[in-house]
Scaffold this motif. Structure first.
Motif, PDB file in Angstrom:
ATOM      1  N   ASP A 143       0.832  -1.210   0.000  1.00 22.26           N
ATOM      2  CA  ASP A 143       0.000   0.000   0.000  1.00 22.26           C
ATOM      3  C   ASP A 143       0.867   1.261   0.000  1.00 22.26           C
ATOM      4  OD1 ASP A 143      -2.430  -1.337  -0.029  1.00 22.26           O
ATOM      5  OD2 ASP A 143      -2.560  -1.451   2.156  1.00 22.26           O
ATOM      6  N   ALA A 144       1.936   1.247   0.791  1.00 24.31           N
ATOM      7  CA  ALA A 144       2.816   2.421   0.863  1.00 24.31           C
ATOM      8  C   ALA A 144       3.456   2.708  -0.486  1.00 24.31           C
ATOM      9  CB  ALA A 144       3.888   2.211   1.931  1.00 24.31           C
ATOM     10  N   LEU A 145       3.820   1.668  -1.230  1.00 23.49           N
ATOM     11  CA  LEU A 145       4.426   1.871  -2.546  1.00 23.49           C
ATOM     12  C   LEU A 145       3.391   2.337  -3.574  1.00 23.49           C
ATOM     13  CD1 LEU A 145       6.863  -1.182  -2.959  1.00 23.49           C
ATOM     14  CD2 LEU A 145       7.439   1.179  -2.404  1.00 23.49           C
ATOM     15  N   VAL A 146       2.265   1.635  -3.621  1.00 19.26           N
ATOM     16  CA  VAL A 146       1.267   1.924  -4.655  1.00 19.26           C
ATOM     17  C   VAL A 146       0.593   3.277  -4.413  1.00 19.26           C
ATOM     18  CG1 VAL A 146      -0.887   1.105  -5.697  1.00 19.26           C
ATOM     19  CG2 VAL A 146       0.913  -0.524  -5.117  1.00 19.26           C
ATOM     20  N   ASP A 147       0.473   3.685  -3.155  1.00 20.49           N
ATOM     21  CA  ASP A 147      -0.146   4.977  -2.847  1.00 20.49           C
ATOM     22  C   ASP A 147       0.873   6.110  -2.750  1.00 20.49           C
ATOM     23  OD1 ASP A 147      -2.665   3.817  -2.718  1.00 20.49           O
ATOM     24  OD2 ASP A 147      -2.451   3.314  -0.588  1.00 20.49           O
ATOM     25  N   SER A 148       2.137   5.826  -3.036  1.00 15.76           N
ATOM     26  CA  SER A 148       3.186   6.838  -2.895  1.00 15.76           C
ATOM     27  C   SER A 148       3.065   7.906  -3.977  1.00 15.76           C
ATOM     28  CB  SER A 148       4.562   6.177  -2.970  1.00 15.76           C
ATOM     29  OG  SER A 148       4.795   5.645  -4.259  1.00 15.76           O
ATOM     30  N   GLN A 149       3.675   9.046  -3.698  1.00 12.39           N
ATOM     31  CA  GLN A 149       3.675  10.134  -4.667  1.00 12.39           C
ATOM     32  C   GLN A 149       4.463   9.755  -5.914  1.00 12.39           C
ATOM     33  OE1 GLN A 149       1.831  12.936  -4.179  1.00 12.39           O
ATOM     34  NE2 GLN A 149       2.301  13.379  -6.327  1.00 12.39           N
ATOM     35  N   GLU A 150       5.508   8.968  -5.733  1.00 19.29           N
ATOM     36  CA  GLU A 150       6.318   8.534  -6.887  1.00 19.29           C
ATOM     37  C   GLU A 150       5.486   7.684  -7.840  1.00 19.29           C
ATOM     38  OE1 GLU A 150      10.467   6.070  -7.908  1.00 19.29           O
ATOM     39  OE2 GLU A 150       9.880   6.446  -5.819  1.00 19.29           O
ATOM     40  N   TYR A 151       4.701   6.760  -7.295  1.00 19.16           N
ATOM     41  CA  TYR A 151       3.837   5.934  -8.145  1.00 19.16           C
ATOM     42  C   TYR A 151       2.808   6.814  -8.857  1.00 19.16           C
ATOM     43  CZ  TYR A 151       0.809   2.064  -9.594  1.00 19.16           C
ATOM     44  OH  TYR A 151       0.058   1.166 -10.335  1.00 19.16           O
ATOM     45  N   THR A 152       2.200   7.748  -8.117  1.00 24.82           N
ATOM     46  CA  THR A 152       1.184   8.622  -8.704  1.00 24.82           C
ATOM     47  C   THR A 152       1.771   9.475  -9.822  1.00 24.82           C
ATOM     48  OG1 THR A 152      -0.003   8.703  -6.593  1.00 24.82           O
ATOM     49  CG2 THR A 152      -0.494  10.430  -8.203  1.00 24.82           C
ATOM     50  N   ASP A 153       2.958  10.027  -9.605  1.00 23.95           N
ATOM     51  CA  ASP A 153       3.570  10.894 -10.611  1.00 23.95           C
ATOM     52  C   ASP A 153       3.920  10.145 -11.885  1.00 23.95           C
ATOM     53  OD1 ASP A 153       3.365  12.995  -8.842  1.00 23.95           O
ATOM     54  OD2 ASP A 153       5.449  12.871  -8.154  1.00 23.95           O
ATOM     55  N   ASN A 154       4.286   8.891 -11.770  1.00 23.52           N
ATOM     56  CA  ASN A 154       4.767   8.160 -12.941  1.00 23.52           C
ATOM     57  C   ASN A 154       3.697   7.306 -13.615  1.00 23.52           C
ATOM     58  OD1 ASN A 154       7.923   8.450 -13.142  1.00 23.52           O
ATOM     59  ND2 ASN A 154       7.477   8.274 -10.958  1.00 23.52           N
ATOM     60  N   PHE A 155       2.740   6.785 -12.838  1.00 24.10           N
ATOM     61  CA  PHE A 155       1.769   5.862 -13.421  1.00 24.10           C
ATOM     62  C   PHE A 155       0.314   6.284 -13.202  1.00 24.10           C
ATOM     63  CE2 PHE A 155       5.417   3.252 -11.808  1.00 24.10           C
ATOM     64  CZ  PHE A 155       6.068   3.152 -13.030  1.00 24.10           C
TER      65      PHE A 155
END
Length: 253
Positions: A143-155
């Motif tokens: 959850d921490a990875l998928v909800d991270s800002q990095e995931y949001t910015d890229n995918f």
């Protein structure tokens, strides 16, 4: 209370560099699967297949690992691609195939590659995320990875994660086996793959690693590297000894 992610200084890595643009696209450039591009049943099936390929890796794409419940939810629009990827990573099949056979540091490496599309920046990042696994459990880590800002910015919500930069010219899925080196023999890999058998079991170095501490055979290479040339043993006979000099307190009465 969950511990916050430890601060770490990212190293300069290839995947941190912004895309070079269309001029640099070649056969190694990954194809990007987006929900916005879906116009037919075949397209949505391609997105589902791409999700399995990214999360499970091509080594583990088998029919009995399919998650048909979240597949149908994605098809009818009940969940986003982000939630589909989350469901695959938190599935029982992924836990059995990947999580249960690796330590936390290797789980961080695998999940960063498959969910964020990049390698860990350095050992400090592996330690920081491994603490998340220890405190939140594996599902909380996902959850921490998928909800991270990095995931949001890229995918965002509707793009299947992909390898953002090729560091060695090959996809992560081709060069990252699900077994870590410390688990290969335990899992029986050495008995099923002749390459592991030769390299990890019958090689001289692997045999020496299995020797107990203090065994002189461990130091065979060191002994062979020492040249004995010129190091002759001294020959001493009884006639060469000065017995009087060896008697203590001689001359005293």
């Amino acid at each position: 209370m969950a511990l916050p992610l430890l601060q770490y200084k990212p190293s300069s890595q290839n995947q941190r560099v912004k895309s070079f643009g269309k001029a640099d696209q070649n056969e190694d450039t990954p194809y990007i699967y987006r929900l916005e591009d879906v116009s037919s049943y075949t397209d949505i099936q391609s997105i589902i297949w791409a999700g399995y390929h990214q999360v499970f890796s091509e080594h583990e794409i088998l029919s009995f690992n399919r998650q048909k419940n979240i597949e149908s939810q994605l098809k009818n629009g009940s969940i986003t691609v982000r939630d589909f990827i989350r469901g695959l990573a938190q599935s029982e099949a992924f836990y059995r195939l990947v999580v249960s056979v690796n330590n936390n540091y290797r789980l961080v490496e695998i999940c960063l590659k498959r969910l964020l599309g990049r390698e860990p920046y350095n050992k400090d990042e592996e330690i920081a995320w491994s603490i998340k696994i220890a405190t939140l459990g594996f599902k909380g880590f996902v959850d921490a990875l998928v909800d991270s800002q990095e995931y949001t910015d890229n995918f965002g919500d509707n793009t299947v994660p992909y390898q953002r930069k090729r560091m060695e010219g090959r996809p992560f899925n081709l060069v990252t086996p699900r077994y870590g080196e410390d688990f290969q023999e335990v899992a029986g890999t050495v008995t099923t793959d002749w390459r592991f058998t030769l390299d990890k079991f019958y090689s001289r170095k692997s045999q020496e690693r299995r020797l107990p501490e203090g065994d002189p055979r461990k130091y065979r290479d060191l002994a062979e590297s020492i040249s004995a040339k010129g190091n002759y043993a001294q020959r001493i006979s009884a006639f060469d000894l000065d017995y009087l000099s060896l008697v203590p307190n001689r001359g005293r009465r």
